[in-house]
Scaffold this active site. Structure first.
Site: not given
Length: 454
Positions: A426-428
């Site tokens: 999850d790039h967040r």
């Protein structure tokens, strides 16, 4: 007054459930704590106890039918409560909230009809259970209440289409659409300008009719979705729509790990069972993968996280979910504190969880939560693949098959057993460099497996 038996919420994501079977019939005498029925959710089957003692009446919950959470499925009448079999109704005064023991023509108290004494100038009003629910607080599923709250709507003002007038998700969505997608605002020039108050709807998938028209009649059969398949579809669409995935892939050499696994299995002590002596444990490659992933998260703690809108959740332990294929879908039981457990404990716990998962006997706390997950398709010969993240996880590791490949070492071509793994992140919560650091730590654990024993 009779005790209402509802379909309880036994799963964090549960909006509806199915009664797989009743253990008590209409008119049966039950005691508080007796098993009344079994609920089948998308992940498990759970037995539901009677909330009171008495006689089971008005069993409305049908088996193998989707029922909204909180919906009444039966009522339990105490021994001193009268019941009219013909009408199945009782009278109650909603103004004071007490049951009126007004007998019917047959001399019995009617269990479901509700009435109150109006002022002398007004005619009498007889209300059903659903109508009383609307007066005392509109009936609605938990999901419908949340959606209404987020949309700024009052649940009592929404017309319910569910059983007994209950407001369901579709009712809230219809109310939001009916409210209108546009509002008027006043710009500085004082001229009303029409602007959109909701985002443009996403493109809709093909309807059932559109899909079926592509195939000749008689060339297919329709198999209705069960709760598990519906939930898997909803969760995957949600995950891919709301989580910005990116993927990292590398190869790990397995020869040292395979040699250690063989040595540890050969050294396993024997224990007596009803069928004779068996090894106390039998490690699989997947057991070592679980341990390696847990220790890699401890080595790179910033990657052991979950995203929320207000804060980053940094986990203190590595709870590793493991994808298990079961009839009709899959489930992800969790090895809690895998970073602290020995390989033998992980192996035996995983076998137990997988066995109970396939028979749908897992408890919700055994498959909810977790800080990461592992999905292994290597036993099917899959070389590599990318898995979909399961919220609230920020990572999931997809494990391919170990196979002999030609590798170059110090200028020479050698044969090694190599396994490809892909980390979905999850790039967040996990950036590229951080994800690469985590995958590098995992590779070190796999290629130097003795480090997992100290």
């Amino acid at each position: 007054m009779p005790t209402e038996v509802i379909l309880p919420k036994v799963d964090m994501d549960m909006a509806t459930g199915q009664i797989s079977r009743w253990f008590a019939e209409e008119g049966a005498k039950v005691k508080k704590g007796d098993v009344l029925f079994e609920i089948e959710t998308d992940k498990a089957a759970m037995e539901i106890d009677a909330p009171a003692s008495g006689t089971l009446r008005d069993v409305t919950g049908k088996e193998r039918v989707d029922i909204p959470v909180g919906e009444p499925v039966a009522w339990i009448y105490a021994d001193d409560e009268l019941y009219d079999v013909k009408q199945g109704e009782a009278q109650i005064s909603p103004l004071v909230g007490e049951l009126s023991a007004r007998p019917t023509e047959g001399g019995a108290v009617s269990p479901t009809s509700r009435s109150f004494a109006p002022p002398s100038a007004l005619p009498g009003i007889s209300l059903t259970r659903g109508e009383i629910g609307q007066l005392q607080g509109a009936r609605a599923t938990p999901l419908a209440r949340r959606l209404a709250r987020e949309a700024g709507l009052k649940i009592a003002e929404i017309q319910g289409s569910g059983p007994r007038g209950r407001v369901v998700r579709a009712d809230v969505e219809a109310a939001v659409a009916a409210r209108g997608a546009t509002t008027l605002v006043q710009p500085t020039a004082g001229i009303p300008v029409e602007v959109s108050s909701v985002p443009a709807p996403a493109s809709k998938p093909m309807s059932d009719d559109q899909v079926l028209k592509l195939f000749a009649e008689g060339s297919y059969e329709l198999v209705p979705h069960d709760n598990m398949r519906k939930t898997i579809a909803r969760r995957l669409v949600e995950a891919k729509s709301t989580i910005p995935h990116f993927y990292l892939t590398l190869d790990c050499e397995l020869d040292a790990l395979l040699a250690l696994r063989t040595q540890l299995n050969a050294a396993a002590p024997m224990r007596k069972t009803d069928t004779g002596e068996v090894p106390a444990y039998k490690l699989s490659v997947n057991d070592l993968v679980i341990k390696a992933m847990a220790m890699a998260l401890m080595a790179v703690p910033d990657a052991n996280a979950s995203w929320t809108e207000n804060a980053m959740v940094k986990h203190k332990h590595a709870d590793v979910g493991v994808a298990v294929s079961i009839p009709g879908g899959l489930i992800t039981p969790i090895i809690r504190h895998a970073d602290e457990k020995t390989l033998s404990v992980i192996s035996n716990e995983m076998k137990d969880l997988a066995s109970r998962a396939r028979s749908r006997k897992l408890k919700p706390e055994e498959y909810q939560g977790g800080t990461t997950a592992v999905s292994n398709l290597g036993m099917f010969g899959i070389k590599d693949f990318a898995a979909v993240i399961n919220p609230p996880h920020a990572t999931i590791l997809a494990v391919g098959a170990g196979e002999e490949r030609a590798v170059v070492k110090k200028g020479e071509i050698k044969i090694a057993t190599v396994m490809s793994v892909t980390l979905s992140t999850d790039h967040r919560a996990v950036d590229g460099a951080l994800g690469a650091e985590l995958l590098g730590a995992f590779k070190r654990m796999i290629e130097n497996p003795m480090s997992m024993l100290v």
